[in-house]
Design a protein around this motif. Structure first.
Motif, PDB file in Angstrom:
ATOM      1  N   LEU A  46     -38.834  -0.954 -26.006  1.00 17.39           N
ATOM      2  CA  LEU A  46     -37.474  -1.083 -25.472  1.00 17.39           C
ATOM      3  C   LEU A  46     -36.560   0.007 -26.014  1.00 17.39           C
ATOM      4  N   ASP A  47     -36.765   0.419 -27.269  1.00 15.84           N
ATOM      5  CA  ASP A  47     -35.978   1.533 -27.825  1.00 15.84           C
ATOM      6  C   ASP A  47     -36.275   2.835 -27.075  1.00 15.84           C
ATOM      7  N   VAL A  48     -37.548   3.075 -26.794  1.00 17.71           N
ATOM      8  CA  VAL A  48     -37.945   4.276 -26.049  1.00 17.71           C
ATOM      9  C   VAL A  48     -37.306   4.251 -24.660  1.00 17.71           C
ATOM     10  N   ILE A  49     -37.375   3.113 -23.992  1.00 10.97           N
ATOM     11  CA  ILE A  49     -36.805   2.972 -22.650  1.00 10.97           C
ATOM     12  C   ILE A  49     -35.293   3.176 -22.694  1.00 10.97           C
ATOM     13  N   TYR A  50     -34.634   2.596 -23.686  1.00 12.80           N
ATOM     14  CA  TYR A  50     -33.188   2.755 -23.811  1.00 12.80           C
ATOM     15  C   TYR A  50     -32.825   4.235 -24.007  1.00 12.80           C
ATOM     16  N   ASP A  51     -33.539   4.918 -24.921  1.00 17.15           N
ATOM     17  CA  ASP A  51     -33.270   6.341 -25.166  1.00 17.15           C
ATOM     18  C   ASP A  51     -33.480   7.168 -23.904  1.00 17.15           C
ATOM     19  N   MET A  52     -34.517   6.836 -23.139  1.00 16.36           N
ATOM     20  CA  MET A  52     -34.789   7.567 -21.899  1.00 16.36           C
ATOM     21  C   MET A  52     -33.719   7.270 -20.851  1.00 16.36           C
ATOM     22  N   LEU A  71     -29.438  -3.536 -10.941  1.00 17.40           N
ATOM     23  CA  LEU A  71     -29.376  -2.358 -11.781  1.00 17.40           C
ATOM     24  C   LEU A  71     -28.459  -2.645 -12.961  1.00 17.40           C
ATOM     25  N   SER A  72     -28.973  -2.494 -14.165  1.00 19.11           N
ATOM     26  CA  SER A  72     -28.191  -2.848 -15.328  1.00 19.11           C
ATOM     27  C   SER A  72     -28.823  -2.249 -16.574  1.00 19.11           C
ATOM     28  N   THR A  73     -27.999  -1.631 -17.410  1.00 20.03           N
ATOM     29  CA  THR A  73     -28.476  -1.207 -18.715  1.00 20.03           C
ATOM     30  C   THR A  73     -28.612  -2.456 -19.571  1.00 20.03           C
ATOM     31  N   ILE A  74     -29.656  -2.524 -20.345  1.00 19.98           N
ATOM     32  CA  ILE A  74     -29.907  -3.698 -21.174  1.00 19.98           C
ATOM     33  C   ILE A  74     -28.929  -3.710 -22.342  1.00 19.98           C
ATOM     34  N   SER A  75     -28.100  -4.750 -22.418  1.00 18.97           N
ATOM     35  CA  SER A  75     -27.137  -4.880 -23.520  1.00 18.97           C
ATOM     36  C   SER A  75     -27.867  -5.253 -24.807  1.00 18.97           C
ATOM     37  N   ILE A  76     -27.195  -5.126 -25.928  1.00 17.88           N
ATOM     38  CA  ILE A  76     -27.790  -5.467 -27.227  1.00 17.88           C
ATOM     39  C   ILE A  76     -28.205  -6.940 -27.250  1.00 17.88           C
ATOM     40  N   ILE A  77     -27.359  -7.815 -26.735  1.00 21.48           N
ATOM     41  CA  ILE A  77     -27.689  -9.246 -26.723  1.00 21.48           C
ATOM     42  C   ILE A  77     -28.910  -9.495 -25.852  1.00 21.48           C
ATOM     43  N   ARG A  79     -31.149  -7.278 -25.023  1.00 19.85           N
ATOM     44  CA  ARG A  79     -32.275  -6.561 -25.611  1.00 19.85           C
ATOM     45  C   ARG A  79     -32.975  -7.418 -26.658  1.00 19.85           C
ATOM     46  N   ASN A  80     -32.211  -8.057 -27.535  1.00 19.74           N
ATOM     47  CA  ASN A  80     -32.819  -8.888 -28.573  1.00 19.74           C
ATOM     48  C   ASN A  80     -33.567 -10.076 -27.978  1.00 19.74           C
TER      49      ASN A  80
END
Length: 176
Positions: A46-52, A71-77, A79-80
Motif C-alpha cells: 500500500l505504501d508503494v501504491i500510495y507513492d506511485m 476514484l479515491s485516494t486512500i486516506s490514512i484511516i 489505509r490502516n
C-alpha cells in the motif's frame, strides 16, 4: 523512481498496463509472476501504491458497500483498515481465491505511468509496445469497456480475451 526491471514499481506498472487490477490480484501476480513471498506485507504494498499515486503513475479506486468503484485516494484511516483486512486475508488465502478481491481496492495506470512503462520497456529491450498498440478503458459507473486499437477485428479479439479472462478468473499479463 529508480530505473530497474526488478523494482516493484516497474512490476506494478507492468501488471497494470493492460487493464485495471485489484490489490488482491496484484498481490497474486507479484507472488506468481515475480516470485515475491506469500508473506509480502500489505502495508509495504500500500505504501508503494500510495507513492506511485502521488507521483501520478496510477489511480486508486475503492469499492463502496454496493460494490461500485469510486476514484479515491486512500486516506490514512482507510489505509490502516484496508492494510489490516488485506494482511489478515492475503497471506492465508489460497492463491486462486485472490481472483475476487473481497476488500475492494483497485488500481489503474495513468498516461504518465504508461509513458514511464514504455520508456522502461524500450530500455530493457521489451518490444511489447510495438507489437500490440491498444488500450482498454473501464467505466465502472456505466459497466462499460472501451477498447481502442488499430482496427475493429483486433478490438473484437481483445474483448473476447478479456471476457475469457473474466470467466476463468485468471489474469494473463500479455494477450496473444
Amino acid at each position: 523512481m529508480r530505473c530497474d526491471k526488478g523494482s516493484i514499481q516497474h512490476q506494478v506498472l507492468d501488471l497494470l498496463v493492460d487493464a485495471p487490477n485489484s490489490l488482491a490480484s496484484l498481490y497474486q501476480d507479484l507472488v506468481n509472476l515475480y516470485g515475491y513471498p506469500r508473506e509480502i506485507s500489505c502495508d509495504y504494498l500500500l505504501d508503494v501504491i500510495y507513492d506511485m499515486e502521488v507521483a501520478g503513475l496510477l489511480r486508486t479506486m475503492i469499492e463502496n458497500e454496493d460494490k461500485e468503484a469510486t476514484l479515491s485516494t486512500i486516506s490514512i484511516i482507510d489505509r490502516n483498515r484496508i492494510a489490516s483486512e488485506y494482511n489478515e486475508w492475503l497471506s492465508k488465502a489460497p492463491l486462486p481465491d485472490l481472483s475476487f478481491d473481497k476488500v475492494g481496492v483497485w488500481m489503474e495506470i495513468t498516461e504518465c505511468g504508461r509513458e514511464l512503462w514504455k520508456e522502461w520497456a524500450k530500455l530493457f529491450g521489451d518490444d511489447a509496445t510495438s507489437s500490440s498498440e491498444w488500450q482498454a478503458g473501464f467505466n465502472f459507473d456505466n459497466n462499460e469497456i472501451v477498447i481502442v486499437s488499430r482496427n475493429e477485428s483486433e478490438a473484437r479479439r481483445i474483448l473476447e480475451n478479456l471476457c475469457a479472462i473474466k470467466k476463468s478468473h485468471h489474469y494473463f499479463r500479455r494477450f496473444p
